[in-house]
Design a protein around this motif. Structure first.
Motif, short mmCIF file in Angstrom:
data_model
loop_
_atom_site.label_atom_id
_atom_site.label_comp_id
_atom_site.label_asym_id
_atom_site.label_seq_id
_atom_site.Cartn_x
_atom_site.Cartn_y
_atom_site.Cartn_z
N TYR A 18 -37.95 -25.22 -24.79
CA TYR A 18 -38.79 -24.28 -25.54
C TYR A 18 -39.21 -23.11 -24.65
O TYR A 18 -39.17 -21.96 -25.09
CB TYR A 18 -40.01 -24.99 -26.11
CG TYR A 18 -40.97 -24.05 -26.78
CD1 TYR A 18 -40.63 -23.42 -27.97
CD2 TYR A 18 -42.21 -23.75 -26.22
CE1 TYR A 18 -41.50 -22.52 -28.58
CE2 TYR A 18 -43.08 -22.87 -26.83
CZ TYR A 18 -42.72 -22.26 -28.01
OH TYR A 18 -43.58 -21.37 -28.61
N GLN A 21 -36.20 -20.82 -24.38
CA GLN A 21 -35.92 -20.13 -25.64
C GLN A 21 -36.97 -19.07 -25.95
O GLN A 21 -36.64 -17.96 -26.37
CB GLN A 21 -35.84 -21.14 -26.80
CG GLN A 21 -34.63 -22.02 -26.71
CD GLN A 21 -34.68 -23.18 -27.69
OE1 GLN A 21 -35.65 -23.40 -28.38
NE2 GLN A 21 -33.60 -23.95 -27.73
N GLN A 38 -46.37 -25.17 -30.95
CA GLN A 38 -44.97 -25.50 -31.20
C GLN A 38 -44.77 -27.00 -31.42
O GLN A 38 -44.01 -27.41 -32.28
CB GLN A 38 -44.10 -25.03 -30.02
CG GLN A 38 -42.67 -25.47 -30.06
CD GLN A 38 -41.87 -24.83 -31.19
OE1 GLN A 38 -42.22 -23.78 -31.71
NE2 GLN A 38 -40.79 -25.48 -31.57
#
Length: 79
Positions: A18, A21, A38
């Motif tokens: 994450y 990204q 998230q």
């Protein structure tokens, strides 16, 4: 010489991916609060636990007391 990477748990791998990204999409790394959102963590302590493990294993770095300094280490980027 290539160093052996210390293995990550499934959750640590998800947090690490994450961070990469998010950085690729936004040009900067996420905050702890964004990581919490998230993954649906109710407390920043959950995110910090995974991040401390990633730091200890050499996968993330950050500067204490400053926002947006979480960084994946280049040695583990796979890029």
């Amino acid at each position: 010489m290539i160093c052996e990477r210390e293995r990550l748990t499934d959750k640590q791998q998800l947090v690490y991916e994450y961070v990469w990204q998010f950085r690729d999409q936004n040009g900067f790394c996420p905050t702890v609060r964004e990581i919490c959102r998230q993954f649906g963590y109710g407390s920043p302590n959950s995110a910090w636990g995974h991040m401390r493990a990633l730091r200890r294993k050499g996968w993330l770095t950050w500067e204490s007391g400053q926002s947006r300094t979480i960084r994946p280490t280049e040695a583990h980027s796979g890029k």
